[in-house]
Design an enzyme around this catalytic site. Structure first.
Site, PDB file in Angstrom:
ATOM      1  CB  SER A 139      -0.948  -0.064   1.189  1.00  0.00           C
ATOM      2  OG  SER A 139      -1.486   1.518   1.581  1.00  0.00           O
TER       3      SER A 139
ATOM      4  CE1 TYR B 137      -3.626  -2.018   5.191  1.00  0.00           C
ATOM      5  CE2 TYR B 137      -3.017   0.431   4.829  1.00  0.00           C
ATOM      6  CZ  TYR B 137      -3.448  -0.900   4.263  1.00  0.00           C
ATOM      7  OH  TYR B 137      -3.582  -0.726   2.977  1.00  0.00           O
TER       8      TYR B 137
END
Length: 358
Positions: free
Chosen positions: A228, A241
């Site tokens: 990501s 995350y």
């Protein structure tokens, strides 16, 4: 989830030619740790059937042949990688894709099947997974197998590890499964964070380590890891995350360093906002995001595969100028000579005092 394996392999519908029967065979295993649900459709056997097996016949046309194989293409004018690596066409066989019941995983299934791969699709939502498998098989003529498994559970990961170690036809692993969070750290539930780490880091690592030795032994294979932009922008979303995705990038770069010379291709994909249910699950509804920063799943996967074909190690589907990433990498590597030295940097003013004169 009911213990045991359910086998079903999907064959495509439509088209001409004779039809053939396939069976849904339910087999129960006595090993309690086997919790993955597997569906495989096989041609119907003639003669006596095994006792204790419930069969559901489904009529399907014979699969078509001649699907397109991956294009090798010419060497790109630019590529992001840590070591010079020739661009090779990955061996066509089976591709195992996690998180394949929707979003980018479902698009990867479609695209890789169109490149000539048979598929093993893994996800925890059995109904959605079966729908994707049937749709891809019908559209491409490839064989599609489904494994219903919750990769946040260590015992479920056991089954997928075993398959990666033992199935020599698997030539590609796509570690797409993952979950995120937009909740600030102090408001985040620690159990949710632990589950995120289990899926984004532990499961991905275990499956990678299960697949890599076989790829090396067979002289080739591909591992695609879904990261990501949060990996390089930890301020964007939840810090845990971001940390999990930074791990994915670091692992991918290390794997490339170790395995590129042994025929194994690796890639980390760093998408920005993509139109999936990731956002609703993470606590930041997709509708709340500016439309100008949200990419479709199809465009994100197509860009990722184009980057793979061009030899990229790190692919950012939204980045207009690859020189920007190369500058980032060059700056990172420029730090290496000064990252470990015998004395603190002079700017801290804490160096060892000179020895007293005698």
């Amino acid at each position: 989830m009911q213990r045991g394996h359910v086998g079903q392999r999907h064959c495509p519908r439509g088209g001409s030619g004779p039809t053939w029967a396939v069976e849904l065979r339910r087999e129960r295993q006595s090993v309690a740790s086997r919790n993955t649900e597997r569906r495989v459709r096989r041609p119907r056997r003639r003669g006596n059937r095994d006792e204790g097996i419930a069969d559901t016949k489904v009529q399907c046309p014979r699969p078509t042949r001649g699907a397109t194989s991956p294009a090798s293409g010419a060497a790109p004018a630019w590529r992001i990688e840590m070591l010079p690596t020739p661009i090779t066409t990955p061996p066509v066989g089976r591709a195992l894709i996690t998180g394949a019941s929707g979003g980018m995983g479902a698009v990867y299934a479609d695209r890789l099947a169109r490149r000539g791969f048979d598929l093993i699709l893994v996800a925890r939502n059995s109904a959605r997974l079966e729908a994707v498998a049937a749709r891809v098989a019908d559209a491409t003529g490839r064989q599609v197998e489904t494994l219903t498994s919750d990769l946040r559970r260590a015992d479920h990961v056991d089954d997928i590890e075993d398959r990666l170690r033992t199935d020599e036809r698997i030539a590609m692993l796509v570690n797409n499964a993952g979950v995120g969070s937009a909740t600030p750290l102090l408001q985040a539930d620690i159990g949710t964070m632990r589950g995120m780490i289990a899926l984004n880091v532990e499961a991905l690592t275990r499956l990678t380590y299960a697949a890599a030795p076989g790829f090396v032994a067979r002289g080739g294979g591909t591992i695609i890891n879904m990261a990501s932009i949060a990996a390089i922008g930890p301020e964007i979303l939840n810090g845990v995350y971001a940390g999990t995705k930074a791990f994915v990038v670091a692992l991918t770069q290390s794997l490339h360093h170790e395995l590129a010379s042994r025929g194994v291709r690796v890639q980390a994909v760093l998408p920005g906002a993509v139109a999936t249910d990731f956002w609703d699950v993470s606590g930041a509804p997709l509708a709340s995001l500016p439309a100008g920063i949200v990419m479709s799943t199809e465009d994100a996967v197509d860009a990722a595969l184009a980057g793979f074909d061009q030899g990229e190690l790190i692919t950012l589907p939204s980045l207009p100028d690859p020189a920007d990433w190369q500058a980032y990498e060059d700056a990172r590597r420029a730090l290496f000579p000064n990252l470990s030295r015998s004395e603190p940097a002079a700017r801290f003013g804490v160096g060892r005092a000179p020895a007293a004169a005698t």
